[in-house]
Write a protein that holds these residues in place. Structure first.
Motif, mmCIF file in Angstrom:
data_model
loop_
_atom_site.group_PDB
_atom_site.id
_atom_site.type_symbol
_atom_site.label_atom_id
_atom_site.label_comp_id
_atom_site.label_asym_id
_atom_site.label_seq_id
_atom_site.Cartn_x
_atom_site.Cartn_y
_atom_site.Cartn_z
ATOM 1 N N ARG A 135 0.828 -1.206 0.000
ATOM 2 C CA ARG A 135 0.000 0.000 0.000
ATOM 3 C C ARG A 135 0.863 1.257 0.000
ATOM 4 N NH1 ARG A 135 -4.121 -1.010 4.853
ATOM 5 N NH2 ARG A 135 -2.372 -2.226 5.654
ATOM 6 N N LYS A 136 1.974 1.208 0.740
ATOM 7 C CA LYS A 136 2.862 2.366 0.826
ATOM 8 C C LYS A 136 3.395 2.768 -0.539
ATOM 9 C CE LYS A 136 7.408 3.728 2.590
ATOM 10 N NZ LYS A 136 8.584 3.314 3.422
ATOM 11 N N PHE A 137 3.932 1.816 -1.261
ATOM 12 C CA PHE A 137 4.575 2.151 -2.529
ATOM 13 C C PHE A 137 3.567 2.332 -3.660
ATOM 14 C CE2 PHE A 137 7.940 -0.067 -0.124
ATOM 15 C CZ PHE A 137 8.811 1.008 -0.017
ATOM 16 N N ALA A 138 2.427 1.687 -3.559
ATOM 17 C CA ALA A 138 1.387 1.876 -4.571
ATOM 18 C C ALA A 138 0.758 3.259 -4.465
ATOM 19 C CB ALA A 138 0.306 0.814 -4.430
ATOM 20 N N MET A 139 0.953 3.942 -3.322
ATOM 21 C CA MET A 139 0.360 5.265 -3.111
ATOM 22 C C MET A 139 1.412 6.374 -3.074
ATOM 23 S SD MET A 139 -2.974 5.461 -2.831
ATOM 24 C CE MET A 139 -3.269 6.893 -1.786
ATOM 25 N N GLY A 188 0.658 9.599 -13.487
ATOM 26 C CA GLY A 188 0.503 8.372 -12.726
ATOM 27 C C GLY A 188 1.831 7.664 -12.581
ATOM 28 N N ASP A 189 1.795 6.543 -11.909
ATOM 29 C CA ASP A 189 3.000 5.761 -11.660
ATOM 30 C C ASP A 189 2.777 4.311 -12.066
ATOM 31 O OD1 ASP A 189 4.983 7.479 -10.397
ATOM 32 O OD2 ASP A 189 3.585 7.638 -8.729
ATOM 33 N N VAL A 190 3.870 3.676 -12.466
ATOM 34 C CA VAL A 190 3.919 2.226 -12.576
ATOM 35 C C VAL A 190 4.988 1.785 -11.588
ATOM 36 C CG1 VAL A 190 4.347 0.235 -14.041
ATOM 37 C CG2 VAL A 190 3.284 2.269 -15.010
ATOM 38 N N VAL A 191 4.644 0.898 -10.669
ATOM 39 C CA VAL A 191 5.612 0.457 -9.668
ATOM 40 C C VAL A 191 5.722 -1.066 -9.708
ATOM 41 C CG1 VAL A 191 5.156 2.432 -8.184
ATOM 42 C CG2 VAL A 191 3.909 0.301 -7.801
ATOM 43 N N LEU A 192 6.816 -1.572 -9.164
ATOM 44 C CA LEU A 192 7.040 -3.014 -9.102
ATOM 45 C C LEU A 192 7.977 -3.329 -7.952
ATOM 46 C CD1 LEU A 192 10.124 -3.622 -10.363
ATOM 47 C CD2 LEU A 192 8.940 -3.018 -12.476
ATOM 48 N N GLU A 193 7.959 -4.579 -7.547
ATOM 49 C CA GLU A 193 8.857 -5.074 -6.506
ATOM 50 C C GLU A 193 9.730 -6.168 -7.107
ATOM 51 O OE1 GLU A 193 8.596 -6.911 -1.941
ATOM 52 O OE2 GLU A 193 6.858 -7.035 -3.283
ATOM 53 N N VAL A 194 11.028 -6.107 -6.825
ATOM 54 C CA VAL A 194 11.948 -7.101 -7.364
ATOM 55 C C VAL A 194 12.920 -7.500 -6.258
ATOM 56 C CG1 VAL A 194 13.481 -5.285 -8.263
ATOM 57 C CG2 VAL A 194 13.636 -7.590 -9.192
ATOM 58 N N PHE A 195 13.253 -8.788 -6.191
ATOM 59 C CA PHE A 195 14.208 -9.244 -5.187
ATOM 60 C C PHE A 195 15.603 -8.720 -5.517
ATOM 61 C CE2 PHE A 195 11.091 -12.733 -4.293
ATOM 62 C CZ PHE A 195 10.904 -12.429 -2.955
ATOM 63 N N GLY A 209 13.750 2.839 -17.625
ATOM 64 C CA GLY A 209 13.256 4.068 -17.016
ATOM 65 C C GLY A 209 12.740 3.945 -15.601
ATOM 66 N N PHE A 210 12.821 2.761 -15.009
ATOM 67 C CA PHE A 210 12.391 2.604 -13.622
ATOM 68 C C PHE A 210 13.511 3.051 -12.686
ATOM 69 C CE2 PHE A 210 9.390 -0.072 -15.781
ATOM 70 C CZ PHE A 210 8.243 -0.025 -15.005
ATOM 71 N N GLU A 211 13.127 3.753 -11.633
ATOM 72 C CA GLU A 211 14.086 4.233 -10.646
ATOM 73 C C GLU A 211 13.836 3.546 -9.308
ATOM 74 O OE1 GLU A 211 13.404 8.405 -10.565
ATOM 75 O OE2 GLU A 211 14.479 8.777 -12.449
ATOM 76 N N ASP A 212 14.902 3.388 -8.550
ATOM 77 C CA ASP A 212 14.764 2.802 -7.217
ATOM 78 C C ASP A 212 13.957 3.750 -6.328
ATOM 79 O OD1 ASP A 212 16.598 1.203 -8.485
ATOM 80 O OD2 ASP A 212 17.948 1.055 -6.779
ATOM 81 N N ILE A 213 12.965 3.224 -5.658
ATOM 82 C CA ILE A 213 12.192 4.014 -4.700
ATOM 83 C C ILE A 213 12.749 3.794 -3.298
ATOM 84 C CG2 ILE A 213 9.932 4.441 -3.703
ATOM 85 C CD1 ILE A 213 8.686 3.276 -6.259
ATOM 86 N N GLU A 214 12.862 2.518 -2.929
ATOM 87 C CA GLU A 214 13.364 2.211 -1.593
ATOM 88 C C GLU A 214 13.726 0.734 -1.517
ATOM 89 O OE1 GLU A 214 11.674 2.230 2.992
ATOM 90 O OE2 GLU A 214 10.941 3.761 1.591
ATOM 91 N N GLU A 215 14.779 0.452 -0.784
ATOM 92 C CA GLU A 215 15.149 -0.939 -0.513
ATOM 93 C C GLU A 215 14.430 -1.407 0.745
ATOM 94 O OE1 GLU A 215 19.242 -1.981 -0.492
ATOM 95 O OE2 GLU A 215 19.746 -0.656 -2.178
ATOM 96 N N ILE A 220 13.611 -4.660 -3.615
ATOM 97 C CA ILE A 220 13.726 -3.256 -3.997
ATOM 98 C C ILE A 220 12.423 -2.871 -4.667
ATOM 99 C CG2 ILE A 220 14.933 -1.547 -5.411
ATOM 100 C CD1 ILE A 220 17.398 -3.319 -5.330
ATOM 101 N N TRP A 221 11.832 -1.760 -4.245
ATOM 102 C CA TRP A 221 10.667 -1.218 -4.934
ATOM 103 C C TRP A 221 11.143 -0.193 -5.936
ATOM 104 C CZ3 TRP A 221 5.491 -2.354 -4.937
ATOM 105 C CH2 TRP A 221 5.068 -3.346 -4.028
ATOM 106 N N MET A 222 10.618 -0.280 -7.166
ATOM 107 C CA MET A 222 11.028 0.613 -8.254
ATOM 108 C C MET A 222 9.790 1.239 -8.876
ATOM 109 S SD MET A 222 13.935 -1.875 -10.010
ATOM 110 C CE MET A 222 14.838 -0.517 -10.803
ATOM 111 N N GLY A 223 9.962 2.407 -9.487
ATOM 112 C CA GLY A 223 8.819 3.079 -10.086
ATOM 113 C C GLY A 223 9.200 3.888 -11.301
ATOM 114 N N ARG A 224 8.193 4.175 -12.083
ATOM 115 C CA ARG A 224 8.371 4.971 -13.299
ATOM 116 C C ARG A 224 7.155 5.864 -13.468
ATOM 117 N NH1 ARG A 224 9.393 2.743 -19.496
ATOM 118 N NH2 ARG A 224 8.412 4.515 -20.557
#
Length: 227
Positions: A135-139, A188-195, A209-215, A220-224
């Protein structure tokens, strides 16, 4: 050596044939069996899903799944087939990505990769059941984002541009959807989670074009941004 052409197409919404449900389930379970280290879900859990639950995953308009399809190129052209002097001698090629969804019905073609887009509507319906970090990263922009999940390409078909093609198609779908929406704010944003250990995927996402949001170990959560 077998040669293939590749297409990426979305699984169409209703009417949804049972063959698409079965092929999607088989591909997803193969991904979990082959690369369990890349997913939060487990083969054991998803093997227990009922046919109705598998259908519910793709027979809905608030999420869309894109499938990479590999079509074998015949070794020898028919005698009456015209020769194409511009054809590539490469062992594989990326075909027109706007190919018809009938590719999904071709029993001679292989489903070799997938990625799913969860829409903001999907998230809102299930908001209270989502993990807190989700919820945190999706918002992160103050409104629900589109979230990419279940990204996977069969090992025999990697290093052919399919990962990039799957992500590109998914992001383009989000862009078109946002542009056609009735809201004034088209951002808007497109986000994803990757190990963290999935270094190949991380390199691909950053290149697209995805950037690191937070580890958040082990992820790692990434977004564009979608403008």
């Amino acid at each position: 050596m077998v040669e293939y052409t590749y297409n990426v197409v979305p699984i169409p919404f209703s009417p949804l044939p049972q063959s698409h449900v079965d092929k999607h389930a088989s591909l997803r379970l193969l991904a979990l069996r082959t690369n369990p280290e890349c997913f939060l879900s487990t083969l054991e859990d998803e093997s227990r899903l009922s046919p109705e639950q598998w259908r519910g995953r793709i027979d809905t308009e608030d999420r869309v799944t894109f499938i990479a399809v590999a079509s074998e190129i015949p070794k020898y052209a028919p005698f009456d087939a015209p020769l194409d002097p511009t054809s590539s001698s490469s062992s594989s090629s990326l075909a027109d990505t706007s190919g018809p969804s009938t590719l999904l019905d071709d029993d001679t073609a292989k489903w070799v990769g997938l990625v799913t887009v969860l829409t903001p509507e999907f998230l809102q319906k299930r908001w209270d059941d989502l993990p807190r970090k989700f919820r945190k990263f999706a918002m992160r922009s103050g409104k629900p984002a589109h979230v990419l999940v279940s990204m996977w390409v069969h090992p025999e078909h990697r290093h052919k541009g399919l990962g990039r093609l799957l992500i590109s198609q998914a992001v383009d779908w989000v862009k078109n959807r946002v542009e056609k929406s009735s809201v004034e704010d088209k951002r808007g944003d497109v986000v994803l989670e990757v190990f963290e250990q999935n270094t190949g995927a991380i390199v691909l996402y950053r290149a697209m074009g995805f950037e690191d949001i937070e580890e958040v170990p082990p992820s790692i959560w990434m977004g564009r941004k979608i403008a």
